[in-house]
Motif scaffolding. Structure first.
Motif, short mmCIF file in Angstrom:
data_model
loop_
_atom_site.label_atom_id
_atom_site.label_comp_id
_atom_site.label_asym_id
_atom_site.label_seq_id
_atom_site.Cartn_x
_atom_site.Cartn_y
_atom_site.Cartn_z
N HIS A 1 -1.67 9.80 -4.41
CA HIS A 1 -0.78 9.33 -5.10
C HIS A 1 0.30 10.49 -5.36
CE1 HIS A 1 -3.00 6.40 -7.90
NE2 HIS A 1 -3.77 6.42 -6.64
N THR B 1 -18.65 -1.70 3.15
CA THR B 1 -19.57 -1.65 2.27
C THR B 1 -20.74 -2.36 2.41
OG1 THR B 1 -17.53 -1.25 0.71
CG2 THR B 1 -19.80 -1.87 -0.45
N GLY C 1 -7.52 -5.93 -4.55
CA GLY C 1 -8.30 -6.87 -4.13
C GLY C 1 -9.64 -6.70 -5.07
N LEU D 1 0.74 -1.26 -0.15
CA LEU D 1 -0.04 -0.12 -0.02
C LEU D 1 0.91 1.34 -0.14
CD1 LEU D 1 -2.59 -0.65 2.73
CD2 LEU D 1 -3.28 0.48 0.49
N THR E 1 -12.70 -2.15 4.33
CA THR E 1 -13.33 -1.93 2.95
C THR E 1 -14.39 -2.60 2.60
OG1 THR E 1 -11.87 -3.16 1.78
CG2 THR E 1 -11.35 -0.87 1.90
N THR E 2 -14.28 -4.24 2.63
CA THR E 2 -15.41 -4.82 2.22
C THR E 2 -16.52 -5.07 3.30
OG1 THR E 2 -13.86 -6.05 1.09
CG2 THR E 2 -15.72 -7.00 1.09
N ILE F 1 -16.58 4.67 0.12
CA ILE F 1 -15.90 4.62 1.27
C ILE F 1 -14.45 5.01 1.21
CG2 ILE F 1 -17.42 2.49 1.72
CD1 ILE F 1 -14.66 0.88 1.45
N ALA G 1 -9.52 8.13 -2.70
CA ALA G 1 -8.61 7.05 -2.99
C ALA G 1 -7.62 6.88 -1.85
CB ALA G 1 -8.08 7.06 -4.39
N ILE G 2 -6.37 6.63 -2.19
CA ILE G 2 -5.16 6.82 -1.23
C ILE G 2 -4.16 7.75 -1.99
CG2 ILE G 2 -3.43 5.60 0.08
CD1 ILE G 2 -5.11 3.09 -0.36
N LEU H 1 -12.30 10.77 -5.57
CA LEU H 1 -13.17 9.50 -6.26
C LEU H 1 -14.64 9.93 -5.94
CD1 LEU H 1 -11.74 6.23 -5.36
CD2 LEU H 1 -11.38 7.38 -7.46
N ALA I 1 -15.13 2.86 -7.66
CA ALA I 1 -15.08 2.78 -6.16
C ALA I 1 -13.71 2.08 -6.04
CB ALA I 1 -16.09 1.98 -5.77
N PHE I 2 -13.36 1.31 -6.97
CA PHE I 2 -11.65 0.66 -6.57
C PHE I 2 -10.66 1.54 -7.49
CE2 PHE I 2 -15.17 -2.76 -6.59
CZ PHE I 2 -14.72 -3.05 -5.55
C1 HEM Z 1 -15.39 -2.92 -1.19
C2 HEM Z 1 -14.15 -3.32 -0.99
C3 HEM Z 1 -12.93 -2.32 -1.38
C4 HEM Z 1 -12.64 -1.06 -1.90
C5 HEM Z 1 -13.86 -0.29 -2.38
C6 HEM Z 1 -11.51 -0.92 -2.20
C7 HEM Z 1 -10.78 0.21 -2.89
C8 HEM Z 1 -9.61 0.38 -2.85
C9 HEM Z 1 -8.98 1.82 -3.46
C10 HEM Z 1 -9.91 3.06 -3.76
C11 HEM Z 1 -7.50 1.67 -3.26
C12 HEM Z 1 -6.61 2.77 -3.59
C13 HEM Z 1 -6.27 2.89 -5.24
C14 HEM Z 1 -5.46 4.13 -5.52
O1 HEM Z 1 -4.48 4.39 -4.79
O2 HEM Z 1 -5.58 4.93 -6.51
C15 HEM Z 1 -7.29 0.28 -3.19
C16 HEM Z 1 -6.08 -0.10 -2.95
C17 HEM Z 1 -5.74 -1.21 -2.50
N1 HEM Z 1 -6.60 -2.31 -2.11
FE1 HEM Z 1 -8.60 -2.50 -2.21
N2 HEM Z 1 -10.66 -2.04 -2.04
C18 HEM Z 1 -11.57 -2.99 -1.49
C19 HEM Z 1 -11.17 -4.41 -1.20
C20 HEM Z 1 -9.94 -4.95 -1.06
C21 HEM Z 1 -9.48 -6.36 -0.70
C22 HEM Z 1 -10.47 -7.26 -0.33
C23 HEM Z 1 -8.15 -6.28 -0.73
C24 HEM Z 1 -7.35 -7.38 -0.53
C25 HEM Z 1 -7.40 -8.60 -0.87
C26 HEM Z 1 -7.76 -4.98 -1.02
C27 HEM Z 1 -6.44 -4.58 -1.23
C28 HEM Z 1 -5.84 -3.58 -1.73
C29 HEM Z 1 -4.54 -3.07 -1.66
C30 HEM Z 1 -3.37 -3.97 -1.37
C31 HEM Z 1 -4.39 -1.74 -2.21
C32 HEM Z 1 -3.12 -0.98 -2.77
C33 HEM Z 1 -2.81 -0.88 -4.01
C34 HEM Z 1 -1.39 -0.51 -4.48
O3 HEM Z 1 -1.02 0.48 -3.75
O4 HEM Z 1 -0.85 -0.98 -5.30
N3 HEM Z 1 -8.72 -4.12 -1.30
N4 HEM Z 1 -8.53 -0.35 -2.78
#
Ligand code: HEM
Length: 504
Positions: A380, A318, A449, A125, A314-315, A373, A377-378, A403, A439-440
């Motif tokens: 950049h 939601t 994920g 992350l 997150t999950t 949620i 985002a996180i 977002l 959303a993702f």
């Molecule tokens: C409803 C569920 C989820 C939502 C809405 C969500 C949303 C997000 C968002 C908005 C980001 C930031 C993307 C960015 O920096 O532009 C993110 C990053 C990330 N998410 Fe999710 N997420 C969810 C579930 C999950 C799950 C289940 C996992 C694990 C298996 C996960 C693992 C990660 C990781 C590791 C990152 C960092 C990616 C990186 O920096 O390369 N997320 N997610």
């Protein structure tokens, strides 16, 4: 206030403040002039020295202020979080153009002080460069191998559903807070993928881990932690930072203990989950004489905590928004249940049913859109000097893909502020994908994920609605159910209780 008063009481701190102020004025001037030589910077409100635009920002809900500012300054603008310059991207077209069309330019992570303290550049992350690339790739491959987006994770979720239903049933239609059981169920899916097994909801090691992860997400969204990110020298006076540090120390210790247990019973021919695969890769590299590879203990422990941190709250959040929205909009809940009755009946819902449940699928997407949620985002950063929409953005500038402004972009959604599943339906009632459903997030840092989260949301949501009807506690009307999110790094529903009345 007492913090500031305390600070001002010591003359050494006053001197320090003066020195910092002086340096920052110099810094702001210097960064302004060098950028002017290269090109125009995105517009924005005039910053004060040291404080930047802090007085204009709602520190608990900065995304709301940023949405307001975008009305005045357009889809790309600059704000100063204290002394830190931040470029904000707003609206579907601009966010997509940056994150997808210029994915490399906008694809680094901004590692703010609080996240640097806890991750030190390791894991997925809050990492960049070769280490991030390797850990992200390894995590993706392994999440796929151990279930993500395929039958493996479907089986894991199906195994978990009866446990969650059992807890809901125990309340026998009485009002209760859904937070803990939902978080435990979702946490167990990641546990099964990462460690190779689920935990009992009564196991204190597991409940401790899940509760701590949840608490840390809340603390990370507090105004004092935003203050720390802007002025790291305030650290020793910030109570929430001390609490976070204690939580993180405990979390790392627990992960370390679980990893040691897995190491003792490791069988390279039969990896049980992500941790085993990592340990085997580490061992293989060491045996071939590669002693300084990226597969070290820090990357293992931080990647594991990242997967839990990013994948559980997150999950779970939601899903809880979904139940709350069903209790509030009962006519929508009725239609979902009718569709489930018609298509599935009383057997266990499966992933392959999704294509036959267009209304339910549209409702789940609309829940995610409205729940919003991860509103910013996180953050950049730019990986190089960038020219974007005619503006110059220096390498290393923090960038917020807003977002919220995509999920509520009024040129993309018919009624952005209302809960309206028709946003994802065509005239024949078929499900339609929407590009502005971000959303993702999108691009190089898109949620790792996503596949797993979509599967979890679908299976948990349909199974719960098959078994229960959700309604407000006695004496509370549907209109009374409050949709104002509470403060946190992710947006949770405000504390509430629901009744889950059995339908079977
Ligand atoms: C409803 C569920 C989820 C939502 C809405 C969500 C949303 C997000 C968002 C908005 C980001 C930031 C993307 C960015 O920096 O532009 C993110 C990053 C990330 N998410 Fe999710 N997420 C969810 C579930 C999950 C799950 C289940 C996992 C694990 C298996 C996960 C693992 C990660 C990781 C590791 C990152 C960092 C990616 C990186 O920096 O390369 N997320 N997610």
């Amino acid at each position: 206030m007492s913090l500031i008063e305390g600070l001002l009481q010591t003359s050494s701190t006053v001197t320090l403040l003066g020195a910092v102020l002086f340096l920052l004025v110099l810094y702001l001037r210097a960064s302004g002039s060098s950028s002017e030589e290269q090109g125009k910077e995105p517009p924005g409100p005039r910053p004060l020295p040291l404080l930047g635009n802090m007085l204009q920002l709602d520190l608990k809900r900065p995304y709301l202020t940023l949405c307001e500012l975008s009305k005045k300054y357009g889809s790309i603008f600059t704000v100063h979080f204290g002394p830190k310059k931040v470029v904000v991207l707003a609206g579907y077209k601009t966010v997509k153009q940056a994150l997808v069309n210029q994915a490399e330019d906008f694809g680094d992570r901004d590692i703010t002080p609080v996240f640097y303290d806890f991750n030190q550049g390791h894991g997925i992350l809050f990492a960049n460069g070769d280490s991030w690339k390797e850990m992200r790739r390894f995590a993706l491959t392994n999440l796929r191998d151990f279930g993500m987006g395929n039958k493996g994770s479907e089986d894991k979720i199906l195994e978990e559903i009866p446990y969650l239903i059992e807890v809901f049933e125990k309340h026998d239609g009485q009002a209760f807070d859904t937070t803990q059981p939902v978080i435990y169920a979702v946490s167990n899916i990641i546990s099964a993928i990462v460690y190779g097994s689920r935990f009992e909801y009564t196991d204190p090691l597991f409940t401790g881990m899940a509760d701590r992860a949840n608490k840390s997400i809340r603390l990370l969204g507090t105004a004092s932690i935003q203050m720390y990110n802007m002025f790291p020298w305030l650290g020793p006076w910030i109570k929430n930072l001390t609490s976070l540090k204690e939580i993180v120390v405990d979390m790392k210790m627990e992960v370390g203990k679980l990893v040691r247990g897995l190491k003792e019973t490791l069988n390279p021919q039969m990896c049980r989950g992500f941790v085993d695969s990592f340990l085997v890769r580490k061992q293989t590299l060491e045996e071939s004489g590669n002693m300084d590879s990226l597969y070290h203990d820090n990357n293992l422990v931080i990647s594991v905590t990242n997967l839990f941190g990013a994948g559980t709250d997150t999950t779970g959040t939601t899903l809880r928004w979904g139940l709350l929205l069903m209790a509030k909009y009962t006519h929508i809940q009725d239609r979902v249940q009718d569709e489930i009755n018609r298509v599935i009946g009383s057997r266990q819902p499966l992933v392959k049913d999704r294509k036959n449940l267009p209304y339910t699928d549209a409702v789940i997407h609309e829940i995610q859109r409205l729940a919003n949620i991860a509103p910013m985002a996180i953050p950049h950063t730019t990986s190089r000097d960038v020219t974007f929409q005619g503006y110059f953005i220096k390498k290393g500038t923090s960038v917020i893909p807003l977002l919220t402004s995509v999920l509520q972009d009024d040129s993309e959604w018919e009624s952005p502020q209302t809960f309206n599943p028709a946003h994802f339906l065509d005239e024949q009632g078929g499900f339609v994908r929407k590009d502005a459903f971000m959303a993702f997030s999108a691009g190089r840092r898109v949620c790792l994920g996503e596949g797993l989260a979509r599967m979890e949301l679908f299976l948990f949501f349909t199974s719960l609605l098959q078994h229960f009807s959700f309604s407000p506690p006695p004496g509370v009307t549907e209109d009374d159910l409050d949709l104002t999110p509470s403060v946190g790094f992710t947006l949770n529903p405000s504390p509430h209780q629901l009744c889950a009345v059995s339908r079977i």
